[in-house]
Motif scaffolding. Structure first.
Motif, PDB file in Angstrom:
ATOM      1  N   MET A   1       0.619  -1.007   0.019  1.00 46.86           N
ATOM      2  CA  MET A   1       0.032   0.118  -0.397  1.00 46.86           C
ATOM      3  C   MET A   1       0.530   1.034   0.084  1.00 46.86           C
ATOM      4  O   MET A   1       0.483   2.435  -0.109  1.00 46.86           O
ATOM      5  N   GLY A   2       2.130   1.245   0.502  1.00 47.89           N
ATOM      6  CA  GLY A   2       3.276   2.289   1.291  1.00 47.89           C
ATOM      7  C   GLY A   2       3.663   3.085  -0.703  1.00 47.89           C
ATOM      8  O   GLY A   2       4.078   3.540  -1.715  1.00 47.89           O
ATOM      9  N   ASN A   3       4.135   1.555  -1.082  1.00 44.56           N
ATOM     10  CA  ASN A   3       3.903   1.864  -2.970  1.00 44.56           C
ATOM     11  C   ASN A   3       3.714   2.149  -3.854  1.00 44.56           C
ATOM     12  O   ASN A   3       3.803   2.679  -3.952  1.00 44.56           O
ATOM     13  N   ILE A   4       2.447   2.006  -3.373  1.00 46.90           N
ATOM     14  CA  ILE A   4       1.794   2.475  -4.184  1.00 46.90           C
ATOM     15  C   ILE A   4       0.996   3.941  -4.047  1.00 46.90           C
ATOM     16  O   ILE A   4       2.008   4.974  -4.980  1.00 46.90           O
ATOM     17  N   GLY A   5       1.906   4.392  -2.779  1.00 50.20           N
ATOM     18  CA  GLY A   5       1.207   5.932  -2.183  1.00 50.20           C
ATOM     19  C   GLY A   5       2.345   6.563  -2.678  1.00 50.20           C
ATOM     20  O   GLY A   5       2.252   7.740  -3.217  1.00 50.20           O
ATOM     21  N   ALA A   6       3.496   6.071  -2.272  1.00 49.39           N
ATOM     22  CA  ALA A   6       4.724   6.413  -2.878  1.00 49.39           C
ATOM     23  C   ALA A   6       4.644   6.576  -4.374  1.00 49.39           C
ATOM     24  O   ALA A   6       5.087   8.153  -5.226  1.00 49.39           O
ATOM     25  N   ARG A   7       4.490   6.334  -5.992  1.00 48.29           N
ATOM     26  CA  ARG A   7       4.139   6.078  -6.830  1.00 48.29           C
ATOM     27  C   ARG A   7       3.066   7.480  -7.253  1.00 48.29           C
ATOM     28  O   ARG A   7       3.720   7.811  -7.804  1.00 48.29           O
ATOM     29  N   ILE A   8       1.951   7.679  -6.373  1.00 46.59           N
ATOM     30  CA  ILE A   8       0.719   8.822  -6.778  1.00 46.59           C
ATOM     31  C   ILE A   8       1.568  10.194  -6.241  1.00 46.59           C
ATOM     32  O   ILE A   8       1.470  11.287  -7.320  1.00 46.59           O
ATOM     33  N   MET A   9       2.404   9.758  -5.417  1.00 43.38           N
ATOM     34  CA  MET A   9       3.004  10.858  -5.129  1.00 43.38           C
ATOM     35  C   MET A   9       4.083  11.417  -5.996  1.00 43.38           C
ATOM     36  O   MET A   9       4.448  13.029  -6.013  1.00 43.38           O
ATOM     37  N   ARG A  10       4.816  10.608  -6.622  1.00 45.02           N
ATOM     38  CA  ARG A  10       5.872  10.938  -7.453  1.00 45.02           C
ATOM     39  C   ARG A  10       5.501  11.170  -8.272  1.00 45.02           C
ATOM     40  O   ARG A  10       5.778  12.406  -8.967  1.00 45.02           O
ATOM     41  N   LEU A  11       4.629  10.971  -9.178  1.00 48.80           N
ATOM     42  CA  LEU A  11       3.634  11.723 -10.853  1.00 48.80           C
ATOM     43  C   LEU A  11       3.087  12.703 -10.029  1.00 48.80           C
ATOM     44  O   LEU A  11       3.601  13.886 -11.306  1.00 48.80           O
ATOM     45  N   LEU A  12       2.674  12.926  -9.119  1.00 48.91           N
ATOM     46  CA  LEU A  12       2.107  14.211  -8.268  1.00 48.91           C
ATOM     47  C   LEU A  12       3.356  15.031  -8.816  1.00 48.91           C
ATOM     48  O   LEU A  12       2.989  16.386  -9.522  1.00 48.91           O
ATOM     49  N   VAL A  13       4.027  14.680  -8.052  1.00 51.53           N
ATOM     50  CA  VAL A  13       5.010  16.238  -7.759  1.00 51.53           C
ATOM     51  C   VAL A  13       5.992  15.813  -9.560  1.00 51.53           C
ATOM     52  O   VAL A  13       6.186  17.387  -9.479  1.00 51.53           O
ATOM     53  N   ARG A  14       6.201  15.491 -10.098  1.00 52.47           N
ATOM     54  CA  ARG A  14       6.398  15.409 -11.415  1.00 52.47           C
ATOM     55  C   ARG A  14       5.368  16.013 -12.898  1.00 52.47           C
ATOM     56  O   ARG A  14       5.736  17.115 -12.677  1.00 52.47           O
ATOM     57  N   PHE A  15       4.323  15.492 -12.994  1.00 51.93           N
ATOM     58  CA  PHE A  15       2.943  16.435 -13.457  1.00 51.93           C
ATOM     59  C   PHE A  15       3.533  18.039 -13.137  1.00 51.93           C
ATOM     60  O   PHE A  15       2.940  18.788 -13.903  1.00 51.93           O
ATOM     61  N   ILE A  16       3.471  18.665 -11.356  1.00 49.14           N
ATOM     62  CA  ILE A  16       3.310  19.563 -10.511  1.00 49.14           C
ATOM     63  C   ILE A  16       4.663  20.943 -11.002  1.00 49.14           C
ATOM     64  O   ILE A  16       4.740  21.633 -12.012  1.00 49.14           O
ATOM     65  N   VAL A  17       5.717  19.769 -11.106  1.00 46.41           N
ATOM     66  CA  VAL A  17       6.995  20.762 -11.700  1.00 46.41           C
ATOM     67  C   VAL A  17       7.061  20.505 -13.353  1.00 46.41           C
ATOM     68  O   VAL A  17       7.509  21.582 -13.324  1.00 46.41           O
ATOM     69  N   TYR A  18       6.469  20.126 -13.836  1.00 42.61           N
ATOM     70  CA  TYR A  18       6.790  19.807 -15.764  1.00 42.61           C
ATOM     71  C   TYR A  18       5.953  21.023 -15.541  1.00 42.61           C
ATOM     72  O   TYR A  18       5.675  21.348 -16.940  1.00 42.61           O
ATOM     73  N   LEU A  19       4.898  21.171 -15.222  1.00 48.35           N
ATOM     74  CA  LEU A  19       3.531  22.053 -15.802  1.00 48.35           C
ATOM     75  C   LEU A  19       4.267  23.424 -15.008  1.00 48.35           C
ATOM     76  O   LEU A  19       3.905  24.546 -15.756  1.00 48.35           O
ATOM     77  N   GLY A  20       4.186  22.949 -14.275  1.00 48.46           N
ATOM     78  CA  GLY A  20       5.291  24.542 -14.168  1.00 48.46           C
ATOM     79  C   GLY A  20       6.121  25.067 -14.344  1.00 48.46           C
ATOM     80  O   GLY A  20       6.597  26.017 -15.080  1.00 48.46           O
ATOM     81  N   GLY A  21       7.074  23.876 -14.518  1.00 51.18           N
ATOM     82  CA  GLY A  21       8.541  24.482 -15.665  1.00 51.18           C
ATOM     83  C   GLY A  21       7.817  25.197 -16.783  1.00 51.18           C
ATOM     84  O   GLY A  21       8.478  25.995 -17.297  1.00 51.18           O
ATOM     85  N   GLY A  22       7.507  24.585 -17.533  1.00 48.70           N
ATOM     86  CA  GLY A  22       6.519  24.421 -18.591  1.00 48.70           C
ATOM     87  C   GLY A  22       6.000  26.163 -18.900  1.00 48.70           C
ATOM     88  O   GLY A  22       6.343  27.066 -19.866  1.00 48.70           O
TER      89      GLY A  22
END
Length: 164
Positions: A1-22
Motif C-alpha cells: 500500500m505504501g508503494n502505491i502511495g509513493a508512486r502516486i506522490m512521485r507522479l503528482l510531484v513530476r506533473f506539477i514540476v513539469y507543468l510549472g516549468g513549462g
C-alpha cells in the motif's frame, strides 16, 4: 500500500514540476498567439516527455519491471546455457536397470551407485492390484550405464537369495 502511495506522490510531484516549468518557459519566451505558440507548447511537451523518460528510467530498479521478460534476455540466457558454440543441450535418457517390489533392496542399490559417483533415479509406481503394493525402479542415464553394469551385476549376485 505504501508503494502505491509513493508512486502516486512521485507522479503528482513530476506533473506539477513539469507543468510549472513549462508555464515559466512560456512566460519567459512570450510567443505570439497562434500557430507559433501551439508549436512551442508541443515542443515543450515532447521535450519534457523525453527528459522524464531519461531521468526516471535510469534510476528504475530491476524489480519494478514486473513479470516482463524480454526476448533478448531469454536468448542470451539460452546461449549461455548451451555454451560458446551454441551446441544443443544434451538430453539425459534414463534406462531402467533394476526393478523390485522391496524398497530396502532398491535403496541399497541406490546408495551403492551414488557412492561410486553415479546419478541414479528411483521411480515408484502403484500396481493395479492394490494401493498397498508398489513397484520400485532404479534408472540410470544412458551414458553411465556401461560403467555401472559391473556394479549392478555385483549387486544382483550379492542380493540373490539362496534356495532353502
Amino acid at each position: 500500500m505504501g508503494n502505491i502511495g509513493a508512486r502516486i506522490m512521485r507522479l503528482l510531484v513530476r506533473f506539477i514540476v513539469y507543468l510549472g516549468g513549462g508555464g515559466l518557459i512560456l512566460i519567459w519566451v512570450e510567443p505570439p498567439r497562434g500557430v507559433g505558440m501551439h508549436l512551442l507548447i508541443l515542443a515543450l511537451v515532447v521535450g519534457f516527455a523525453y527528459l522524464d523518460r531519461w531521468l526516471f528510467r535510469i534510476g528504475a530498479a530491476p524489480s519494478d519491471e514486473g513479470n516482463v521478460v524480454s526476448l533478448n534476455a531469454a536468448r542470451q540466457s539460452r546461449n549461455l546455457r548451451q555454451g560458446q558454440g551454441g551446441a544443443v543441450r544434451e538430453r539425459k535418457i534414463f534406462q531402467t536397470v533394476y526393478t523390485s517390489g522391496l524398497y530396502h533392496e532398491v535403496e541399497t542399490l541406490l546408495s551403492l551407485l551414488r557412492a561410486e559417483g553415479f546419478n541414479p533415479m528411483m521411480i515408484s509406481q502403484r500396481t493395479a492390484k492394490g494401493e498397498s503394493e508398489a513397484v520400485y525402479q532404479v534408472r540410470l542415464p544412458e551414458k553411465e550405464l556401461a560403467r555401472a553394469r559391473p556394479l549392478i551385476q555385483f549387486f544382483l549376485v550379492k542380493s540373490a537369495k539362496h534356495p532353502s
